[in-house]
Design a protein around this motif. Structure first.
Motif, PDB file in Angstrom:
ATOM      1  N   PRO A  15       0.824  -1.219   0.000  1.00 47.03           N
ATOM      2  CA  PRO A  15       0.000   0.000   0.000  1.00 47.03           C
ATOM      3  C   PRO A  15       0.853   1.263   0.000  1.00 47.03           C
ATOM      4  O   PRO A  15       2.067   1.223   0.221  1.00 47.03           O
ATOM      5  N   GLY A  16       0.212   2.374  -0.242  1.00 47.76           N
ATOM      6  CA  GLY A  16       0.889   3.658  -0.228  1.00 47.76           C
ATOM      7  C   GLY A  16      -0.064   4.763   0.204  1.00 47.76           C
ATOM      8  O   GLY A  16      -1.231   4.508   0.560  1.00 47.76           O
ATOM      9  N   LYS A  17       0.423   5.974   0.179  1.00 49.31           N
ATOM     10  CA  LYS A  17      -0.383   7.128   0.564  1.00 49.31           C
ATOM     11  C   LYS A  17      -0.873   7.853  -0.688  1.00 49.31           C
ATOM     12  O   LYS A  17      -0.092   8.106  -1.611  1.00 49.31           O
ATOM     13  N   CYS A  18      -2.165   8.127  -0.738  1.00 42.67           N
ATOM     14  CA  CYS A  18      -2.770   8.789  -1.895  1.00 42.67           C
ATOM     15  C   CYS A  18      -3.221  10.189  -1.480  1.00 42.67           C
ATOM     16  O   CYS A  18      -3.921  10.358  -0.471  1.00 42.67           O
ATOM     17  N   ARG A  19      -2.796  11.187  -2.241  1.00 45.90           N
ATOM     18  CA  ARG A  19      -3.147  12.576  -1.952  1.00 45.90           C
ATOM     19  C   ARG A  19      -3.822  13.210  -3.168  1.00 45.90           C
ATOM     20  O   ARG A  19      -3.329  13.078  -4.289  1.00 45.90           O
ATOM     21  N   PHE A  20      -4.944  13.887  -2.918  1.00 48.01           N
ATOM     22  CA  PHE A  20      -5.685  14.580  -3.964  1.00 48.01           C
ATOM     23  C   PHE A  20      -5.520  16.080  -3.772  1.00 48.01           C
ATOM     24  O   PHE A  20      -5.593  16.591  -2.641  1.00 48.01           O
ATOM     25  N   ALA A  21      -5.311  16.776  -4.873  1.00 45.38           N
ATOM     26  CA  ALA A  21      -5.209  18.238  -4.853  1.00 45.38           C
ATOM     27  C   ALA A  21      -5.963  18.782  -6.063  1.00 45.38           C
ATOM     28  O   ALA A  21      -6.426  18.031  -6.936  1.00 45.38           O
ATOM     29  N   GLU A  22      -6.084  20.083  -6.138  1.00 46.76           N
ATOM     30  CA  GLU A  22      -6.853  20.688  -7.223  1.00 46.76           C
ATOM     31  C   GLU A  22      -6.221  20.460  -8.584  1.00 46.76           C
ATOM     32  O   GLU A  22      -6.910  20.376  -9.599  1.00 46.76           O
ATOM     33  N   ASN A  23      -4.890  20.311  -8.621  1.00 45.81           N
ATOM     34  CA  ASN A  23      -4.205  20.130  -9.905  1.00 45.81           C
ATOM     35  C   ASN A  23      -3.990  18.665 -10.263  1.00 45.81           C
ATOM     36  O   ASN A  23      -3.362  18.355 -11.275  1.00 45.81           O
ATOM     37  N   GLY A  24      -4.458  17.730  -9.435  1.00 42.67           N
ATOM     38  CA  GLY A  24      -4.310  16.314  -9.744  1.00 42.67           C
ATOM     39  C   GLY A  24      -4.140  15.491  -8.481  1.00 42.67           C
ATOM     40  O   GLY A  24      -4.440  15.945  -7.366  1.00 42.67           O
ATOM     41  N   PHE A  25      -3.677  14.253  -8.640  1.00 41.40           N
ATOM     42  CA  PHE A  25      -3.449  13.421  -7.458  1.00 41.40           C
ATOM     43  C   PHE A  25      -2.132  12.669  -7.624  1.00 41.40           C
ATOM     44  O   PHE A  25      -1.578  12.529  -8.717  1.00 41.40           O
ATOM     45  N   GLY A  26      -1.628  12.168  -6.484  1.00 42.30           N
ATOM     46  CA  GLY A  26      -0.396  11.396  -6.487  1.00 42.30           C
ATOM     47  C   GLY A  26      -0.489  10.218  -5.542  1.00 42.30           C
ATOM     48  O   GLY A  26      -1.275  10.233  -4.577  1.00 42.30           O
ATOM     49  N   TRP A  27       0.308   9.193  -5.809  1.00 41.79           N
ATOM     50  CA  TRP A  27       0.350   7.994  -4.955  1.00 41.79           C
ATOM     51  C   TRP A  27       1.809   7.640  -4.707  1.00 41.79           C
ATOM     52  O   TRP A  27       2.603   7.545  -5.646  1.00 41.79           O
ATOM     53  N   LYS A  28       2.154   7.466  -3.443  1.00 41.77           N
ATOM     54  CA  LYS A  28       3.534   7.202  -3.074  1.00 41.77           C
ATOM     55  C   LYS A  28       3.605   5.984  -2.165  1.00 41.77           C
ATOM     56  O   LYS A  28       3.026   5.980  -1.071  1.00 41.77           O
ATOM     57  N   PRO A  29       4.333   4.923  -2.591  1.00 44.39           N
ATOM     58  CA  PRO A  29       4.482   3.740  -1.737  1.00 44.39           C
ATOM     59  C   PRO A  29       5.585   3.960  -0.711  1.00 44.39           C
ATOM     60  O   PRO A  29       6.341   4.935  -0.771  1.00 44.39           O
ATOM     61  N   SER A  30       5.689   3.025   0.230  1.00 45.29           N
ATOM     62  CA  SER A  30       6.738   3.126   1.231  1.00 45.29           C
ATOM     63  C   SER A  30       8.118   2.967   0.600  1.00 45.29           C
ATOM     64  O   SER A  30       9.092   3.560   1.059  1.00 45.29           O
ATOM     65  N   ALA A  31       8.200   2.155  -0.454  1.00 44.18           N
ATOM     66  CA  ALA A  31       9.461   1.992  -1.189  1.00 44.18           C
ATOM     67  C   ALA A  31       9.122   1.904  -2.670  1.00 44.18           C
ATOM     68  O   ALA A  31       8.354   1.043  -3.092  1.00 44.18           O
ATOM     69  N   GLY A  32       9.673   2.780  -3.440  1.00 46.34           N
ATOM     70  CA  GLY A  32       9.384   2.781  -4.869  1.00 46.34           C
ATOM     71  C   GLY A  32       9.153   4.183  -5.393  1.00 46.34           C
ATOM     72  O   GLY A  32       9.339   5.176  -4.678  1.00 46.34           O
TER      73      GLY A  32
END
Length: 572
Positions: A15-32
């Motif tokens: 799993p990873g952390k998913c963040r949403f913002a007005e200009n788009g979204f991003g997903w960041k895993p613990s490693a990768g």
């Protein structure tokens, strides 16, 4: 910014952390690596129950699908506001069919094929995960999925249905590799005839005798499976535009998989088009190319090792084996500019070829796939001056080739054995006194539980060349041929009838096979003219092979009746 923890991207194992913002979204895993998507590329979104909780499926404007799994049920209202306010799209709630029926209706969407049961999707197949499709029968369509290039988790190669074609399949330990759809009956296809629709309305009586053109819509009945197949080929971008082909070779005989195929060469892949099956193969799956002259002096074979192997139902083909007539020539102009040939392919490709067909095919594969051509070792030559030795694996006849760093047996079952995986090689004789004096067997013992491979019925005259080659390659050899066998061999060599029968070179029956492959030392420049010529056998070869075996049987009977008399004389 809105943040969610414990979210899985595209079936990732971590799993990873998913963040949403007005200009788009991003997903960041613990490693990768981090994955991001701009808001302008979001074409739609769906909310549904999934494996690890609730899933948000984002439709990309390039027709791909991004899956975010692991949300809680209470996150729906929060996410709905995010997509509506920031991305100007609704988060549609979609219920899946849970009845478990295996019959339903196929619906082709923009990004995926949905299998609907009672107007609800039972499952969806993203087009980006489809490698190939074939008509497996009159009413059956086989869909083959892309094999993962790596089994590691948390890497770019493994996470990316959103990042690359077919990367979701590497997410789990078990993988679905093929699915088949049974589609009975006929379906209607509407076609417009040429003509002006306005003219048709103005002169509606033209069918009774008027001279005006009327645009008609004709409905034709076609096999439903064929329509499904053609639509999937188009949606999944499996068929490539004919204008993009660099070269096309028509009606090439393949020993593996069996049949004749047209070969279309593209920039990153090539396609085999047969009467029943079509295959699309990426150049990156090619691990080795080999040129093997056939001892019949009429044909040449080209072997291409594939990893992962080609699949046809439950059958795997790690090897493509093509066969060409030695004297068949071709004139070919490559569909590329001189600048592309020099800059991208380093001058390995010519724009114009007027050479034997096997040579042109080898050169084009060498240039487009970037693989050198392996050829039989120059240090080995059979008793008859050929590179291949006639022998058998169990009941299958074929030819054994000694390469620089491996053995290669073709055509069936095609077997590759690297020298560095061999513990030892044993020479032995199996059978009665007469057959043992004429032939011998070699057994190759493999390391690390790879098992033994036995090559049988090798002509006695090939023993010395093989022993010298094995000694040159520092291979351990154990000779189990006893003294009595040596005496029988000497007697057989003195027999003029037996010696003459062995001087005949008989073309082995063309069979089919496949095998695994390792890296092999390759020749920098492939020059077919300097190699022994090889070719495909004719049907008459089967008769000659049969007559040869009959002659051997007759000689065997004669030897069995005469040998006791010789022993009796020596006893007196």
């Amino acid at each position: 910014m809105e943040s969610f923890d414990g979210i899985y991207l595209d079936l990732s194992q971590e799993p990873g952390k998913c963040r949403f913002a007005e200009n788009g979204f991003g997903w960041k895993p613990s490693a990768g690596e981090t994955y991001t998507l701009d808001a302008g590329n979001i074409a739609g979104a769906q909310w549904s129950r999934a494996a690890k909780g609730y899933e948000v499926k984002i439709l990309h404007r390039d027709s791909s699908v991004i899956q975010l799994d692991g949300f809680a049920q209470e996150d729906f209202d929060r996410l709905s506001k995010i997509f509506k306010n920031w991305y100007n799209t609704n988060l549609d709630h979609k219920e899946h069919a849970l009845r478990g029926w295996n019959w339903g209706k196929g619906e082709f969407g923009k990004a995926e094929l949905a299998f609907n049961v009672q107007n609800r999707p039972a499952f969806e197949i993203p087009y980006s995960e489809i490698l190939n499709t074939n008509l497996a029968g009159k009413n059956e369509v086989a869909v083959e999925f892309i094999m993962p290039t790596t089994g590691e988790t948390g890497t770019k190669e493994n996470l990316g249905g959103a990042r690359g074609k077919g990367k979701k399949t590497g997410a789990g330990k078990d993988q679905l590799v093929e699915m088949r759809f049974y589609i009975p009956g006929l379906a209607s296809v509407t076609k417009d005839e040429p003509g002006s629709e306005e003219e048709g309305e103005a002169k509606s009586g033209s069918e009774e005798g008027g001279g005006g053109k009327k645009r008609k819509k004709e409905t034709e009945e076609h096999n439903a499976a064929n329509i499904f197949y053609d639509t999937l080929m188009q949606k999944a971008d499996i068929g490539e535009v004919a204008g993009d082909t660099y070269a096309t070779f028509l009606d090439v005989l393949h020993l593996t998989p069996r049949g004749r195929f047209d070969i279309d060469m593209f920039e990153t892949s090539f396609r085999l088009r047969g009467k029943t099956y079509d295959y699309k193969i990426q150049y990156e799956t090619i691990k080795k190319c080999m040129f093997l002259p056939k001892p019949d002096e009429l044909h040449n074979m080209i072997c291409i090792a594939l990893d992962p192997p080609l699949r046809q139902g439950q059958t795997k083909y790690p090897f493509l084996v093509m066969q060409f007539k030695k004297d068949e020539e071709i004139t070919l102009d490559l569909n590329m500019t001189e600048e592309v040939a020099k800059e991208k392919y380093g001058g390995k490709l010519l724009l114009h070829y007027e050479q034997p067909l096997y040579h042109v095919v080898t050169q084009v594969f060498r240039g487009l796939a970037g693989k050198k051509i392996n050829q039989p070792a120059k240090d080995f030559m059979s008793h008859h001056g050929q590179h291949g030795i006639k022998c058998s694996i169990k009941a299958s006849e074929g030819f054994l080739y000694c390469l620089e760093k491996a053995f290669m047996f073709v055509p069936k079952p095609a077997t590759y054995i690297a020298f560095d995986s061999i513990i030892s090689i044993t020479f032995s004789r199996v059978g009665g006194a007469v057959s043992a004096s004429r032939t011998f067997d070699i057994t190759v013992h493999g390391k690390n539980g790879q098992g033994d491979n036995q090559f049988s019925n090798i002509n006695r005259e090939e023993q010395k060349p093989l022993e010298e080659f094995f000694k040159l390659k520092n291979l351990r050899v154990k000779n189990e041929m006893d003294d009595d066998g040596g005496a029988l061999l000497a007697a057989a060599l003195r027999d003029p009838d037996m010696a003459s029968s062995d001087d005949e070179v008989v073309a082995a029956r063309a069979d089919r096979g496949s095998a695994d492959e390792d890296d092999e030392s390759t020749d920098e420049d492939f020059k077919s003219d300097s190699e022994s010529d090889v070719a495909e056998e004719y049907d008459s070869a089967h008769e000659s092979s049969g007559s040869d075996s009959d002659a051997e049987g007759a000689a065997s009977d004669k030897e069995m009746t005469e040998r006791p008399k010789k022993k009796a004389k020596t006893g007196n």
